[in-house]
Design an enzyme around this catalytic site. Sequence first.
Site, PDB file in Angstrom:
ATOM      1  N   ASP A  79      11.665  20.404  29.600  1.00 22.87           N
ATOM      2  CA  ASP A  79      13.001  19.879  29.948  1.00 22.87           C
ATOM      3  C   ASP A  79      13.091  19.176  31.316  1.00 22.87           C
ATOM      4  O   ASP A  79      11.840  18.742  31.957  1.00 22.87           O
ATOM      5  CB  ASP A  79      13.551  21.248  30.129  1.00 22.87           C
ATOM      6  CG  ASP A  79      13.393  22.136  31.315  1.00 22.87           C
ATOM      7  OD1 ASP A  79      12.410  21.779  32.140  1.00 22.87           O
ATOM      8  OD2 ASP A  79      14.136  23.163  31.542  1.00 22.87           O
ATOM      9  N   LYS A  89      12.327  19.406  22.593  1.00 20.45           N
ATOM     10  CA  LYS A  89      12.575  20.480  23.482  1.00 20.45           C
ATOM     11  C   LYS A  89      13.342  21.817  22.889  1.00 20.45           C
ATOM     12  O   LYS A  89      12.410  22.907  22.858  1.00 20.45           O
ATOM     13  CB  LYS A  89      13.206  19.983  24.718  1.00 20.45           C
ATOM     14  CG  LYS A  89      13.290  21.005  25.826  1.00 20.45           C
ATOM     15  CD  LYS A  89      14.391  20.714  26.600  1.00 20.45           C
ATOM     16  CE  LYS A  89      15.868  21.775  26.006  1.00 20.45           C
ATOM     17  NZ  LYS A  89      16.956  21.696  26.913  1.00 20.45           N
TER      18      LYS A  89
END
Length: 211
Positions: free
Chosen positions: A140, A122
Amino acid sequence: MRVTKKIKEEQLAILEETYRGAKPELVFSNAFELLIAVILSAQCTDKRVNVTTARLFQKAATPEAILEMGLAQLEEEIRDCGLFRNKAKNILAACRILCEKYGGQVPDSFADLESLPGVGRKTANVVMSVAFHHPAIAVDTHVFRISNRLKLAVGTTPLEVEKELQRVIPREKWSDAHHWLIWHGRKICKARKPLCGTCPLADVCPSVMAE
Ligand code: SF4
């Protein structure tokens, strides 16, 4: 509701219309500052990270300066961000690698970024997209939740959702779409109590709930 290709296109059009121009809330002035801010943002609000980094970067805003600061002071500086011992250890280790291997610069490469301590998929995607302007979708908690609720991209892991989003969203819109989904998650499609009654996507959402 069966979420067809056409419905997914409508969902994306509404998201774009609603959140056009959405940008990250983290404050940074270069790739290094963004990298540190994203590492700090794990389980912490962007608002709190911004307060912490404003103070930290006044004292140390380069990998060299953070290394010089040392573990004890860095822990003190980032204490308010949660998981601070682990984050401080990772930031120092990452700064050491940046200095030794990349001349103090943040590498413009997903694989190199992901190999840094404290940097997962991420974080690497956020840096690739926001700092270096490569198309990327960082998944996320918001992006994961909204993608599944809308059935825009269904998956049981962030990687599955990322791959599916890449398939349904035109490449040139990947980075923007990441921000649309985050903002939608923060403002309306909240984790516990989604505000379906005021949601612009209610007509094209298979998870719409009565409030
Ligand atoms: S209708 Fe409800 S569940 Fe669907 S996207 Fe909107 S807020 Fe989320």
